[in-house]
Write an enzyme that holds these catalytic residues in place. Structure first.
Site, PDB file in Angstrom:
ATOM      1  N   SER A  75       0.788  -1.233   0.000  1.00  0.00           N
ATOM      2  CA  SER A  75       0.000   0.000   0.000  1.00  0.00           C
ATOM      3  C   SER A  75       0.819   1.280   0.000  1.00  0.00           C
ATOM      4  O   SER A  75       0.238   2.368  -0.047  1.00  0.00           O
ATOM      5  CB  SER A  75      -0.979   0.005   1.182  1.00  0.00           C
ATOM      6  OG  SER A  75      -2.073  -0.851   0.888  1.00  0.00           O
ATOM      7  N   LYS A 214       3.114   6.794   4.768  1.00  0.00           N
ATOM      8  CA  LYS A 214       2.170   5.765   4.310  1.00  0.00           C
ATOM      9  C   LYS A 214       2.717   4.401   4.661  1.00  0.00           C
ATOM     10  O   LYS A 214       3.876   4.092   4.385  1.00  0.00           O
ATOM     11  CB  LYS A 214       1.963   5.871   2.793  1.00  0.00           C
ATOM     12  CG  LYS A 214       0.930   4.877   2.271  1.00  0.00           C
ATOM     13  CD  LYS A 214      -0.466   5.235   2.750  1.00  0.00           C
ATOM     14  CE  LYS A 214      -1.430   4.048   2.625  1.00  0.00           C
ATOM     15  NZ  LYS A 214      -1.264   3.043   3.679  1.00  0.00           N
ATOM     16  N   GLY A 216       2.467   0.127   4.517  1.00  0.00           N
ATOM     17  CA  GLY A 216       2.168  -0.923   3.555  1.00  0.00           C
ATOM     18  C   GLY A 216       2.238  -2.258   4.276  1.00  0.00           C
ATOM     19  O   GLY A 216       3.028  -2.418   5.207  1.00  0.00           O
TER      20      GLY A 216
END
Length: 272
Positions: A75, A214, A216
Site C-alpha cells: 500500500s 504511508k 504498507g
C-alpha cells in the site's frame, strides 16, 4: 549542484548503498548504523531502515544489503496511485469525489463504507485504490509509472494487483528518492497533485515533530501479513528527514510495530 541522477553514486563508492537517483545536492555523506538494525532484532524479526537527513545531506542506513533489496510496495503504492488519479482526472477532488462501497464485507471494517481519496488513504482501503487503478487503466498507469520513475516500472500481474501480488518492485533507496521528490515538489506532474497528495498523507505527531507517512502490508487483504512498510518524511522545526522502513511481519502482533520501530529509528538518528 549534482544532478539527482548522479548523486547516489557516492553511496555505491562508499559501499553502503546502491546507486540510485536522488535529491539535488552539492555534497552528501552516508553512514551505516548497526544500532538501527538492533531495533528489528529486538522485535524478533528482520528489517531495514534508511533515513535521509535533508539539511545535513546525510543518508543513514541500518544495513548494507536489505536497504537495496527490491520488494513489492504493497500500500505504499497508494502515494503514486493518488498522484496518478489526480493527474488523470480519475479523482478531481480528494475530499468531494466519493467511491461507493461495493457491498462486499471485508475483514477490515474501515473498508466497508464509502470513501473519498483522503479517507481511503487514511485507512489504506485496498478496494478503493484497486477501483482507482482500474479507472486509470493500464496504458495511463504505465505512462505515469514511467514518468514518475517509480521502482522497476513493471505493472505486470493485473492492473489492480501489480503492487500487491504482481511484478512491481521497489527498494528502500528508491522509496526515499521518490518520497523526497514529492516532498520537494519536483515530480514531473502538476504542483497541485503533489501538494494534495502531501496533504492527504496520514499524519502522526510525536512531541513537536510531525511524521507524514504511508504504511504498507503485504497480504493484509487476505489476512496473511508477511512484509510491512513505512515510508514518508518527518519534520521537526526546520529539520526534515525522509525515510523508508520495511520489515518481515512474522506475527500479526508485529503489525503496529511498523510505526513504532520507525519512530525509534528516527529518534536514534535525532530526526524527531
Amino acid at each position: 549542484m549534482i544532478h539527482r541522477r548522479h548523486a547516489l553514486g557516492l553511496f555505491a563508492a562508499a559501499s553502503l548503498l546502491p546507486s540510485r537517483s536522488f535529491a539535488n545536492v552539492s555534497y552528501q555523506r552516508s553512514e551505516f548504523r548497526e544500532d538501527l538494525a538492533k531495533r528489528f532484532f529486538d522485535l524478533g524479526t528482520e528489517g531495514t531502515f534508511v533515513g535521509y537527513k535533508v539539511d545535513d545531506y546525510l543518508i543513514i542506513a541500518s544495513d548494507k544489503v536489505r536497504s537495496g533489496e527490491a520488494k513489492l510496495p504493497a500500500s505504499t503504492f497508494k502515494i503514486p496511485n493518488s498522484i496518478i488519479a489526480l493527474e488523470t482526472g480519475v479523482v478531481a477532488d480528494p475530499d468531494k469525489d466519493v467511491f461507493k462501497w461495493d457491498g462486499v464485507t471485508r475483514s477490515i471494517e474501515a473498508w466497508n463504507k464509502d470513501h473519498t481519496l483522503r479517507s481511503a488513504i487514511a485507512v489504506s482501503a485496498v478496494p478503493v485504490y484497486q477501483e482507482i487503478a482500474r479507472r486509470i487503466g493500464a496504458e495511463r498507469m504505465q505512462k505515469y509509472v514511467d514518468l514518475l520513475d517509480y521502482g522497476n516500472r513493471d505493472i505486470g500481474g493485473g492492473i489492480d494487483q501489480f503492487w500487491l501480488t504482481g511484478n512491481m518492485r521497489i527498494d528502500p533507496i528508491q522509496q526515499v528518492d521518490f518520497v523526497d521528490r514529492l516532498r520537494r515538489g519536483v515530480l514531473p506532474v502538476s504542483k497541485r497533485s503533489q501538494d494534495l497528495v502531501g496533504d492527504i498523507l496520514p499524519v502522526t505527531k510525536v512531541g513537536d515533530a510531525t511524521i507524514r507517512a504511508k504504511s504498507g502490508l503485504l497480504g493484509a487483504e487476505v489476512g496473511k501479513p508477511s512484509l510491512g512498510w513505512m515510508v514518508g518524511w518527518a519534520e521537526k522545526g526546520s529539520q526534515q528527514t525522509v525515510f523508508a522502513m520495511n520489515m518481515d511481519v512474522r506475527d500479526p502482533s508485529q503489525i503496529p510495530a511498523r510505526m513504532t520501530v520507525t519512530q525509534q529509528c528516527l529518534t536514534d538518528i535525532v530526526a524527531i
